[in-house]
Design a protein around this motif. Structure first.
Motif, PDB file in Angstrom:
ATOM      1  N   GLY A  16       0.807  -1.213   0.000  1.00 37.39           N
ATOM      2  CA  GLY A  16       0.000   0.000   0.000  1.00 37.39           C
ATOM      3  C   GLY A  16       0.839   1.262   0.000  1.00 37.39           C
ATOM      4  N   THR A  17       2.133   1.133   0.277  1.00 35.13           N
ATOM      5  CA  THR A  17       3.036   2.281   0.303  1.00 35.13           C
ATOM      6  C   THR A  17       4.090   2.137  -0.787  1.00 35.13           C
ATOM      7  OG1 THR A  17       2.662   2.548   2.674  1.00 35.13           O
ATOM      8  CG2 THR A  17       4.617   3.624   1.752  1.00 35.13           C
ATOM      9  N   ILE A  18       4.892   1.096  -0.701  1.00 35.02           N
ATOM     10  CA  ILE A  18       5.907   0.839  -1.733  1.00 35.02           C
ATOM     11  C   ILE A  18       5.253   0.212  -2.963  1.00 35.02           C
ATOM     12  CG2 ILE A  18       7.897  -0.618  -2.315  1.00 35.02           C
ATOM     13  CD1 ILE A  18       8.877  -0.155   0.554  1.00 35.02           C
ATOM     14  N   ASN A  19       4.377  -0.742  -2.718  1.00 29.96           N
ATOM     15  CA  ASN A  19       3.684  -1.412  -3.816  1.00 29.96           C
ATOM     16  C   ASN A  19       2.179  -1.259  -3.658  1.00 29.96           C
ATOM     17  OD1 ASN A  19       4.348  -3.440  -1.569  1.00 29.96           O
ATOM     18  ND2 ASN A  19       2.688  -4.482  -2.647  1.00 29.96           N
ATOM     19  N   ILE A  20       1.485  -1.443  -4.760  1.00 32.68           N
ATOM     20  CA  ILE A  20       0.027  -1.419  -4.742  1.00 32.68           C
ATOM     21  C   ILE A  20      -0.441  -2.642  -3.961  1.00 32.68           C
ATOM     22  CG2 ILE A  20      -2.030  -1.589  -6.190  1.00 32.68           C
ATOM     23  CD1 ILE A  20      -0.371   0.043  -8.290  1.00 32.68           C
ATOM     24  N   ASP A  21      -1.319  -2.413  -2.989  1.00 28.85           N
ATOM     25  CA  ASP A  21      -1.781  -3.495  -2.117  1.00 28.85           C
ATOM     26  C   ASP A  21      -2.822  -4.333  -2.840  1.00 28.85           C
ATOM     27  OD1 ASP A  21      -2.484  -5.174  -0.079  1.00 28.85           O
ATOM     28  OD2 ASP A  21      -2.931  -3.587   1.366  1.00 28.85           O
ATOM     29  N   LYS A  22      -2.427  -5.530  -3.206  1.00 22.09           N
ATOM     30  CA  LYS A  22      -3.333  -6.460  -3.878  1.00 22.09           C
ATOM     31  C   LYS A  22      -3.725  -7.598  -2.945  1.00 22.09           C
ATOM     32  CE  LYS A  22      -1.193  -5.520  -8.339  1.00 22.09           C
ATOM     33  NZ  LYS A  22      -0.483  -6.097  -9.484  1.00 22.09           N
ATOM     34  N   GLY A  23      -3.344  -7.497  -1.684  1.00 20.53           N
ATOM     35  CA  GLY A  23      -3.672  -8.522  -0.700  1.00 20.53           C
ATOM     36  C   GLY A  23      -2.689  -9.675  -0.715  1.00 20.53           C
ATOM     37  N   TYR A  24      -1.861  -9.752   0.304  1.00 28.31           N
ATOM     38  CA  TYR A  24      -0.914 -10.862   0.508  1.00 28.31           C
ATOM     39  C   TYR A  24      -0.018 -11.102  -0.713  1.00 28.31           C
ATOM     40  CZ  TYR A  24      -4.215 -11.447   4.260  1.00 28.31           C
ATOM     41  OH  TYR A  24      -5.022 -11.207   5.329  1.00 28.31           O
ATOM     42  N   VAL A  25       0.656 -10.068  -1.135  1.00 24.70           N
ATOM     43  CA  VAL A  25       1.564 -10.165  -2.279  1.00 24.70           C
ATOM     44  C   VAL A  25       2.841 -10.882  -1.838  1.00 24.70           C
ATOM     45  CG1 VAL A  25       2.950  -8.859  -3.927  1.00 24.70           C
ATOM     46  CG2 VAL A  25       0.639  -8.074  -3.339  1.00 24.70           C
ATOM     47  N   ILE A  53      12.432  -0.513   5.683  1.00 28.68           N
ATOM     48  CA  ILE A  53      11.066  -0.960   5.407  1.00 28.68           C
ATOM     49  C   ILE A  53      10.573  -1.717   6.636  1.00 28.68           C
ATOM     50  CG2 ILE A  53       9.606  -2.402   3.927  1.00 28.68           C
ATOM     51  CD1 ILE A  53      11.696  -1.774   1.665  1.00 28.68           C
ATOM     52  N   ILE A  54       9.361  -1.362   7.072  1.00 23.61           N
ATOM     53  CA  ILE A  54       8.732  -1.956   8.251  1.00 23.61           C
ATOM     54  C   ILE A  54       7.399  -2.525   7.784  1.00 23.61           C
ATOM     55  CG2 ILE A  54       7.854  -1.518  10.576  1.00 23.61           C
ATOM     56  CD1 ILE A  54      10.835  -0.866  10.375  1.00 23.61           C
ATOM     57  N   THR A  55       7.249  -3.853   7.815  1.00 24.41           N
ATOM     58  CA  THR A  55       6.057  -4.444   7.206  1.00 24.41           C
ATOM     59  C   THR A  55       5.447  -5.572   8.029  1.00 24.41           C
ATOM     60  OG1 THR A  55       5.234  -5.511   5.176  1.00 24.41           O
ATOM     61  CG2 THR A  55       7.534  -5.918   5.734  1.00 24.41           C
ATOM     62  N   ASN A  56       4.128  -5.543   8.134  1.00 26.00           N
ATOM     63  CA  ASN A  56       3.379  -6.669   8.695  1.00 26.00           C
ATOM     64  C   ASN A  56       3.203  -7.691   7.575  1.00 26.00           C
ATOM     65  OD1 ASN A  56       3.040  -5.314  11.113  1.00 26.00           O
ATOM     66  ND2 ASN A  56       0.893  -4.810  10.770  1.00 26.00           N
ATOM     67  N   GLN A  57       3.488  -8.945   7.852  1.00 25.42           N
ATOM     68  CA  GLN A  57       3.342 -10.008   6.851  1.00 25.42           C
ATOM     69  C   GLN A  57       2.583 -11.189   7.461  1.00 25.42           C
ATOM     70  OE1 GLN A  57       4.173  -9.959   3.517  1.00 25.42           O
ATOM     71  NE2 GLN A  57       4.540  -7.786   3.880  1.00 25.42           N
ATOM     72  N   SER A  58       1.321 -10.947   7.812  1.00 26.02           N
ATOM     73  CA  SER A  58       0.516 -11.991   8.445  1.00 26.02           C
ATOM     74  C   SER A  58       0.202 -13.147   7.502  1.00 26.02           C
ATOM     75  CB  SER A  58      -0.784 -11.409   9.001  1.00 26.02           C
ATOM     76  OG  SER A  58      -1.637 -11.008   7.940  1.00 26.02           O
ATOM     77  N   GLY A  59       0.439 -12.971   6.218  1.00 24.42           N
ATOM     78  CA  GLY A  59       0.254 -14.079   5.269  1.00 24.42           C
ATOM     79  C   GLY A  59       1.117 -15.278   5.615  1.00 24.42           C
ATOM     80  N   ILE A  60       2.244 -15.031   6.294  1.00 19.18           N
ATOM     81  CA  ILE A  60       3.113 -16.124   6.736  1.00 19.18           C
ATOM     82  C   ILE A  60       2.391 -16.930   7.815  1.00 19.18           C
ATOM     83  CG2 ILE A  60       5.304 -16.712   7.855  1.00 19.18           C
ATOM     84  CD1 ILE A  60       6.462 -14.121   6.484  1.00 19.18           C
ATOM     85  N   ALA A  61       1.866 -16.246   8.838  1.00 22.53           N
ATOM     86  CA  ALA A  61       1.135 -16.935   9.914  1.00 22.53           C
ATOM     87  C   ALA A  61      -0.126 -17.612   9.387  1.00 22.53           C
ATOM     88  CB  ALA A  61       0.775 -15.946  11.020  1.00 22.53           C
ATOM     89  N   ARG A  62      -0.733 -17.012   8.379  1.00 28.86           N
ATOM     90  CA  ARG A  62      -1.971 -17.561   7.800  1.00 28.86           C
ATOM     91  C   ARG A  62      -1.703 -18.772   6.903  1.00 28.86           C
ATOM     92  NH1 ARG A  62      -6.076 -13.335   8.038  1.00 28.86           N
ATOM     93  NH2 ARG A  62      -5.096 -11.368   8.609  1.00 28.86           N
ATOM     94  N   GLY A  63      -0.419 -19.029   6.605  1.00 25.28           N
ATOM     95  CA  GLY A  63      -0.064 -20.152   5.747  1.00 25.28           C
ATOM     96  C   GLY A  63      -0.290 -19.885   4.263  1.00 25.28           C
ATOM     97  N   LEU A  64      -0.417 -18.604   3.889  1.00 21.35           N
ATOM     98  CA  LEU A  64      -0.640 -18.247   2.483  1.00 21.35           C
ATOM     99  C   LEU A  64       0.661 -18.274   1.680  1.00 21.35           C
ATOM    100  CD1 LEU A  64      -3.121 -15.294   3.041  1.00 21.35           C
ATOM    101  CD2 LEU A  64      -3.662 -17.659   2.420  1.00 21.35           C
ATOM    102  N   TYR A  65       1.772 -18.055   2.368  1.00 22.06           N
ATOM    103  CA  TYR A  65       3.096 -18.139   1.760  1.00 22.06           C
ATOM    104  C   TYR A  65       4.099 -18.395   2.873  1.00 22.06           C
ATOM    105  CZ  TYR A  65       2.858 -13.112   2.912  1.00 22.06           C
ATOM    106  OH  TYR A  65       2.669 -11.909   3.535  1.00 22.06           O
ATOM    107  N   THR A  66       5.286 -18.790   2.483  1.00 22.56           N
ATOM    108  CA  THR A  66       6.303 -19.156   3.470  1.00 22.56           C
ATOM    109  C   THR A  66       7.243 -17.978   3.747  1.00 22.56           C
ATOM    110  OG1 THR A  66       7.915 -19.895   1.830  1.00 22.56           O
ATOM    111  CG2 THR A  66       6.298 -21.544   2.596  1.00 22.56           C
TER     112      THR A  66
END
Length: 166
Positions: A16-25, A53-66
């Motif tokens: 959403g800041t560096i890249n366009i937020d497309k959801g769990y990129v 760069i400071i980023t939340n990456q909850s997709g890891i906890a969600r199992g969407l990516y490693t």
């Protein structure tokens, strides 16, 4: 990489800041840089700011990516910045999601990752800047004592790339 004197830093959120937020990129082919982001960050580099760069990456906890998927994309992104003459000092990420992994101190709006960078790199928080697209980014910056906390939308819409116009 600590120094004897404090340095000013620019802290950037990623999605959403560096890249366009497309959801769990997490794939390079899905990563699209925000128009104007390189010009904006280059202006800070020219003023002597270290870039983080400071980023939340909850997709890891969600199992969407490693974690490895995330790290591969991060290295590619850093290379793209480097090609534009922008050195990224470090990327800090939170792989947690409180509902799945329990509470942590690193997930924005908590300031843990910013504070870690401040301590690790001897950053002058009051003369530093946080740019994000969500309230949690701004709150994390404020809680960490960052002097200027700005929304990317305002900067890109105005074309306010010069640090003096923020």
């Amino acid at each position: 990489m600590k120094t004897k004197h404090q340095q000013k830093a620019l802290f950037l959120d990623r999605d959403g800041t560096i890249n366009i937020d497309k959801g769990y990129v997490f794939r390079i082919e899905d990563f699209e840089f925000q128009p104007g982001i390189f010009e904006l960050v280059l202006e800070y580099v020219s003023q002597g700011y270290l870039i983080f760069i400071i980023t939340n990456q909850s997709g890891i906890a969600r199992g969407l990516y490693t974690e490895n998927d995330y790290l591969q994309l991060t290295e590619w992104m850093k290379d793209e910045f480097r090609k534009k003459g922008i050195p990224i000092e470090k990327v800090y990420h939170c792989p947690h999601l409180p509902e799945l992994t329990g509470e942590c101190e690193c997930r924005k709006p908590k300031p843990g990752l910013i504070v870690e960078a401040i301590n690790e790199y001897a950053i002058d928080a009051k003369n530093s800047v946080m740019i994000g697209d969500k309230k949690r980014d701004i709150v994390a910056g404020e809680k960490a004592g960052i002097g200027k906390n700005l929304y990317i939308q305002n900067l890109l819409e105005k074309g306010a790339y010069r640090t003096g116009n923020n």
